[in-house]
Design an enzyme around this catalytic site. Sequence first.
Site, short mmCIF file in Angstrom:
data_model
loop_
_atom_site.label_atom_id
_atom_site.label_comp_id
_atom_site.label_asym_id
_atom_site.label_seq_id
_atom_site.Cartn_x
_atom_site.Cartn_y
_atom_site.Cartn_z
CE1 TYR A 1 -2.78 -3.31 0.67
CE2 TYR A 1 -4.38 -1.54 0.42
CZ TYR A 1 -4.07 -2.88 0.41
OH TYR A 1 -5.06 -3.80 0.15
CE LYS B 1 1.96 -18.10 -0.86
NZ LYS B 1 1.04 -19.26 -0.92
CG ASP C 1 -1.93 -20.37 0.33
OD1 ASP C 1 -1.37 -20.15 1.42
OD2 ASP C 1 -1.38 -20.97 -0.61
CG ASP D 1 -7.99 -4.47 1.57
OD1 ASP D 1 -9.18 -4.41 1.96
OD2 ASP D 1 -7.60 -3.90 0.54
MG MG Z 1 -10.90 -3.28 1.92
#
Ligand code: MG
Length: 331
Positions: free
Chosen positions: A123, A170, A203, A227
Amino acid sequence: MKSVTLIPGDGIGPEVAFSAKAVVDALNLGIEWEIINAGKSVFDVSGVLVPDELYNSIESNRVVLKGPITTPIGKGFKSINVMLRQKYDLFTNIRPVKSITVRNRRFNDIDLVIFRENSEGLYKGVENEISDDEVHALKIVTRTASERIIRAAFDYALKQGRAKVTLVHKANILKKSDGLFLGIGEAIAKAYPTISFESVIVDNMCMQLVMNPNQFDVIVTMNLYGDILSDLCAGLIGGLGLVPGANIGSDIAIFEAVHGSAPDIAGKGLANPTAMILSAAMMLEYLGFTHEANKIKRAVATVFASGIGLTPDLGGDGTTETFTKVVIQNL
Ligand code: MG
Ligand code: NAI
């Protein structure tokens, strides 16, 4: 008297933001609202996306209730939502996901809290066009930001009497960046011997959440995973209209729902304001009005228990406005 900045936002933003304001106003706490908008609707009129007046208001009030702001996809200006979080270093994004309705229900008694790193990762928006064929996006991970979000999750677990922290990553693929985050989590966990700790690859985490969400308590994760998992978890309890959130820094906080501006239902009175109302309750708690925040949560719970007046996302025939009225009646 406490002054708070209210950003109505785009799409369903004004509908849900003014609903939450009405609920808070009904408690007569002497909260004064400075209502200043930002985003596309402001840009179309004035040519600026975020007026200076809004920055000044945030910096003087230090507490904000915010509706969602639309971000153009694949082009145009960068997310104002993300910009505000980074500008004011609101590094902790807290999203409590708690079952409150039997409508759209897939599981009983989900009660988990997501701690999302809110200041860096993908981000940061560092993208480079190398050639016509190749584009790079940089994932930025620092020890400082990782430590503070993981500590925030453990401190919260300790304070709230929660049993377990699950770190999601991850690191099997992103060995250095996610590896740093995971390593810091493992080290910090040792300082909290009463809280159990586990790490799960993202995952697998998606599958585990869909199969058996009740095994989770506090989840701490990186920006993008947080998110995605937030929306997934919202789906487990009945939809995006239900999950509130807080973006908290060292002395400024912005409270907003997990959902976006929902252009598909904007302006029709269909939006479920619960997520914003509960975000306002989180704001009151932050301001020290714990009793009043609980009043709001109880009123919302009562309305959901009755099942009357719910909005169409939950199969009801209520509107944003009528639902808000019923909540206020139950305060
Ligand atoms: Mg969102
Ligand atoms: P969205 O969250 O706005 O909507 C996803 C789906 O959930 C839609 O079908 C919508 O109708 C439904 N929904 C969302 N909130 C609801 C509510 N309160 N009541 C009933 N149904 C609700 O996500 P989408 O469509 O991907 O994004 C729309 C815009 O919002 C984009 O421009 C995006 O960038 C922005 N956005 C802004 C956020 C923020 O301000 N913090 C967060 C997420 C998205």
